[in-house]
Design an enzyme around this catalytic site. Structure first.
Site, PDB file in Angstrom:
ATOM      1  N   LYS A  65       0.748  -0.626   0.229  1.00 22.82           N
ATOM      2  CA  LYS A  65       0.078   0.083   0.008  1.00 22.82           C
ATOM      3  C   LYS A  65       0.934   1.402  -0.515  1.00 22.82           C
ATOM      4  CE  LYS A  65      -3.569  -1.681   1.610  1.00 22.82           C
ATOM      5  NZ  LYS A  65      -5.279  -2.152   3.137  1.00 22.82           N
ATOM      6  N   ALA A  86      -0.847   1.439   6.413  1.00 20.82           N
ATOM      7  CA  ALA A  86      -1.439   0.664   7.262  1.00 20.82           C
ATOM      8  C   ALA A  86      -2.040  -0.845   7.158  1.00 20.82           C
ATOM      9  CB  ALA A  86      -1.533   1.297   8.804  1.00 20.82           C
ATOM     10  N   ASP A  87      -1.716  -1.448   7.748  1.00 19.48           N
ATOM     11  CA  ASP A  87      -2.495  -3.221   7.826  1.00 19.48           C
ATOM     12  C   ASP A  87      -3.746  -3.159   8.500  1.00 19.48           C
ATOM     13  OD1 ASP A  87      -4.695  -4.557   5.141  1.00 19.48           O
ATOM     14  OD2 ASP A  87      -3.276  -5.896   6.251  1.00 19.48           O
ATOM     15  N   THR A  88      -4.558  -4.141   9.117  1.00 19.39           N
ATOM     16  CA  THR A  88      -4.405  -4.804   9.911  1.00 19.39           C
ATOM     17  C   THR A  88      -5.386  -6.489  10.562  1.00 19.39           C
ATOM     18  OG1 THR A  88      -4.725  -2.724  11.436  1.00 19.39           O
ATOM     19  CG2 THR A  88      -5.590  -4.969  12.633  1.00 19.39           C
ATOM     20  N   ALA A 123       0.895  -3.617  11.008  1.00 19.46           N
ATOM     21  CA  ALA A 123       2.098  -3.206  10.367  1.00 19.46           C
ATOM     22  C   ALA A 123       1.455  -2.197   9.562  1.00 19.46           C
ATOM     23  CB  ALA A 123       2.245  -4.214   8.812  1.00 19.46           C
TER      24      ALA A 123
END
Length: 212
Positions: A65, A86-88, A123
């Site tokens: 991303k 960010a990614d969850t 992250a």
């Protein structure tokens, strides 16, 4: 004397929660809005690859991303600045639970998490040119036992929509949580400690490469 470098960044996220969290630590940012969801980029597909662990998965997506955001900065000829993404994901038993496709899936995910301790992984990635730095926050959340009625009522509120693991700890789902270990902001979607450390490290590297 040269002026200090601009500390503002681009935030490649549609999440209002991430905007609020970033503002909490005083980071100046501009929204990098996509004409379509960045997940539409073939390199940012939110599907778990065969054999990919939850940690590998969330780090890959955050990095992809951020890189997709940087490409859009260049394509649109925008002023150059680092791109934060960010990614969850929620992890249980080696499985990754991302955003539910619909409310039926949301209810199934919550049934899986009921009464169990799961991991929330967020992250963060920062991209500028060919340089991409990443950081990972790992927290544990213990859910109490949830009845089918409670799950149904929660899903009906719509709060589960577009949420990793089908819940928002900062919302109504807080009453399901018996204990957390780790970063509350990371569970919400942007770990502030790791993000601040990443920004500081990235800024220091840029200054060493270009002190003037």
């Amino acid at each position: 004397m040269a002026s200090p470098p601009d500390r503002s960044i681009y935030l490649a996220s549609r999440s209002p929660r991430r905007r609020e969290l970033l503002a909490h630590i005083g980071v100046r940012f501009h929204l990098l809005l996509f004409r379509a969801q960045p997940e539409g980029d073939p390199e940012v597909l939110e599907e778990v690859r065969p054999g990919e662990t939850p940690r590998e998965y969330v780090l890959r997506l955050a990095r992809a991303k951020a890189e997709a955001g940087w490409r859009r900065v260049l394509q649109r000829n925008l002023p150059r600045a680092p791109v934060l993404a960010a990614d969850t994901t929620v992890a249980l038993g080696g499985r990754s639970f991302g955003k539910p496709a619909d409310r039926r899936e949301a209810a199934a995910i919550l049934s899986e998490l009921s009464g169990k301790r799961h991991e929330v992984l967020t992250a963060v990635a920062l991209a500028y040119g060919s340089n991409v730095e990443t950081a990972l926050s790992a927290s544990e959340v213990q859910f109490r036992e949830l009845s089918p009625q409670e799950i149904g009522e929660y899903v009906a509120t719509g709060e589960c929509d577009d949420k990793a693991g089908a819940y928002a700890i900062q919302g109504r789902a807080a009453r399901f949580v018996a204990e957390i270990r780790g970063s509350h902001s990371g569970i919400v979607g942007l770990p502030l400690y790791e993000t601040a450390q990443l920004l500081d490290r990235f800024g220091a590297q840029r200054e060493r490469r270009n002190p003037y």
